[in-house]
Design a protein around this motif. Structure first.
Motif, PDB file in Angstrom:
ATOM      1  N   ALA A  60      44.714  48.993  43.021  1.00  0.00           N
ATOM      2  CA  ALA A  60      44.323  47.585  43.098  1.00  0.00           C
ATOM      3  C   ALA A  60      44.863  46.925  44.362  1.00  0.00           C
ATOM      4  O   ALA A  60      44.212  46.038  44.931  1.00  0.00           O
ATOM      5  N   ALA A  61      46.046  47.344  44.825  1.00  0.00           N
ATOM      6  CA  ALA A  61      46.643  46.740  46.021  1.00  0.00           C
ATOM      7  C   ALA A  61      45.743  46.912  47.238  1.00  0.00           C
ATOM      8  O   ALA A  61      45.663  46.018  48.091  1.00  0.00           O
ATOM      9  N   ALA A  62      45.059  48.047  47.312  1.00  0.00           N
ATOM     10  CA  ALA A  62      44.149  48.259  48.449  1.00  0.00           C
ATOM     11  C   ALA A  62      43.017  47.247  48.424  1.00  0.00           C
ATOM     12  O   ALA A  62      42.610  46.715  49.469  1.00  0.00           O
ATOM     13  N   VAL A  65      44.497  43.768  49.528  1.00  0.00           N
ATOM     14  CA  VAL A  65      44.748  43.673  50.968  1.00  0.00           C
ATOM     15  C   VAL A  65      43.444  43.648  51.750  1.00  0.00           C
ATOM     16  O   VAL A  65      43.316  42.942  52.760  1.00  0.00           O
ATOM     17  N   ARG A  66      42.449  44.400  51.268  1.00  0.00           N
ATOM     18  CA  ARG A  66      41.170  44.446  51.968  1.00  0.00           C
ATOM     19  C   ARG A  66      40.518  43.073  52.024  1.00  0.00           C
ATOM     20  O   ARG A  66      39.859  42.723  52.997  1.00  0.00           O
ATOM     21  N   GLY A  67      40.672  42.283  50.964  1.00  0.00           N
ATOM     22  CA  GLY A  67      40.239  40.892  50.975  1.00  0.00           C
ATOM     23  C   GLY A  67      38.758  40.657  50.864  1.00  0.00           C
ATOM     24  O   GLY A  67      38.280  39.555  51.143  1.00  0.00           O
ATOM     25  N   SER A  73      37.556  39.138  40.360  1.00  0.00           N
ATOM     26  CA  SER A  73      36.706  40.340  40.386  1.00  0.00           C
ATOM     27  C   SER A  73      37.557  41.597  40.449  1.00  0.00           C
ATOM     28  O   SER A  73      37.271  42.603  39.781  1.00  0.00           O
ATOM     29  N   ILE A  74      38.635  41.557  41.245  1.00  0.00           N
ATOM     30  CA  ILE A  74      39.527  42.716  41.344  1.00  0.00           C
ATOM     31  C   ILE A  74      40.235  42.946  40.018  1.00  0.00           C
ATOM     32  O   ILE A  74      40.366  44.095  39.565  1.00  0.00           O
ATOM     33  N   ARG A 102      48.108  39.395  49.718  1.00  0.00           N
ATOM     34  CA  ARG A 102      46.880  39.231  50.504  1.00  0.00           C
ATOM     35  C   ARG A 102      47.175  38.503  51.807  1.00  0.00           C
ATOM     36  O   ARG A 102      46.628  38.848  52.858  1.00  0.00           O
ATOM     37  N   ARG A 103      48.048  37.499  51.755  1.00  0.00           N
ATOM     38  CA  ARG A 103      48.364  36.739  52.963  1.00  0.00           C
ATOM     39  C   ARG A 103      49.231  37.540  53.928  1.00  0.00           C
ATOM     40  O   ARG A 103      49.008  37.526  55.139  1.00  0.00           O
TER      41      ARG A 103
END
Length: 302
Positions: A60-62, A65-67, A73-74, A102-103
């Motif tokens: 999920a972290a990918a 970060v991908r944004g 949704s994620i 994310r930031r």
């Protein structure tokens, strides 16, 4: 068993977004949920449920970060019904919330996909016997205590020392079947063997089924079946804990047996006055598997 655990890892990876049906996975792998959870946690050093959570949050972290997608949704994609639930699980693994990551692009704590392999550690034979026992009863004084993997469990120690000396003598006089003498019994252990989870500890003895149980004692009924009995001499409790770990890392992967539900029993055969050393027997309830020579797979670094 090693090949079954690797297959389990592959199945988990393919179904990360789904609710984990461990019982169904165990059937697919030809074993029991109880044995699968116990062997996984013993060899991986973490419960299966924790491994799944870490892998979900790693993948999920990918996405975070991908944004490219919003956080809801994620969250839904990875099996969570709300951003709040997803955020709690994400923070528990990574130490920061998804918005912060994310930031800033981090911090991230990745959980690699496990791969179990056998190591050449079985050069010292384990002193083991397999016996068949009729049903019997364990009687004594029970308490609920937290599971502690290493060192002396102070909660168990406190429970034992609170008993008057004459009670130890009384219990020993009741013992009339194997395993003989005063016993250390653990029961109702979390199948994942999560440290800190509660179990029932009983300080008592084994008696035959037709032996009357005094009203002031707790009792655990033990069904008939086979037991693996491991002899463990040396520094106490380190030697016993090493033997216990070796049952998972060496004995079960190399023999056609698996754990069945039931209490684990430790009998003290001999000990130093200060209990610094002891010779113990570890009794584990087992049942046969359809294991065949060559099924061991690779042996495991983790």
């Amino acid at each position: 068993m090693i090949s079954a655990l690797n297959r389990l890892v592959d199945l988990v990876e393919a179904r990360l977004a789904d609710e984990l049906d461990v019982s169904g996975l165990a059937k697919e792998l030809g074993t029991t949920e109880y044995h699968l959870r116990r062997m996984f946690s013993s060899l991986a050093g973490m419960p299966l449920s924790e491994y799944v959570r870490r892998r979900r949050m790693t993948v999920a972290a990918a996405d975070v970060v991908r944004g490219e997608d919003d956080l809801l949704s994620i969250a839904v994609r990875h099996g969570y019904g709300s951003t709040e639930a997803f955020g709690r699980a994400f923070r528990a693994v990574h130490g920061a919330g998804p918005s912060d990551v994310r930031r800033a692009g981090g911090p991230l704590r990745s959980q690699p996909q496990l791969r179990f392999r056998l190591t050449v550690e079985g050069t010292t034979p384990m002193d083991t016997r397999v016996i068949d026992r009729p049903a019997f009863r364990l009687v004594g004084h029970a308490a609920r205590v937290p599971l502690i993997h290493h060192g002396i469990n102070p909660h168990i120690q406190q429970h034992i020392t609170a008993l008057p000396q004459e009670e130890h003598v009384r219990l020993k006089a009741l013992s009339d079947t194997e395993p003989l003498g005063l016993l250390q019994v653990t029961h109702d252990v979390d199948p994942d063997a999560t440290e800190g989870s509660e179990l029932t500890y009983l300080h008592g003895v084994a008696v035959s089924q037709d032996t009357p149980t005094p009203d002031d004692l707790d009792a655990i009924e033990v069904r008939s079946g086979k037991w693996a009995v491991f002899r463990s001499p040396g520094p106490h409790p380190q030697a016993l804990q090493t033997t216990w770990a070796a049952t998972a890392t060496e004995w079960f992967p190399s023999n056609p047996w698996r754990l069945r539900p039931g209490p684990a029993i430790v009998a003290i055969l001999d000990r130093a006055d200060d209990f610094s050393t002891a010779t113990c027997e570890l009794w584990l309830p087992i049942e046969p598997t359809d294991w065949q020579p060559g099924d061991g797979g690779e042996v495991a670094a983790r």
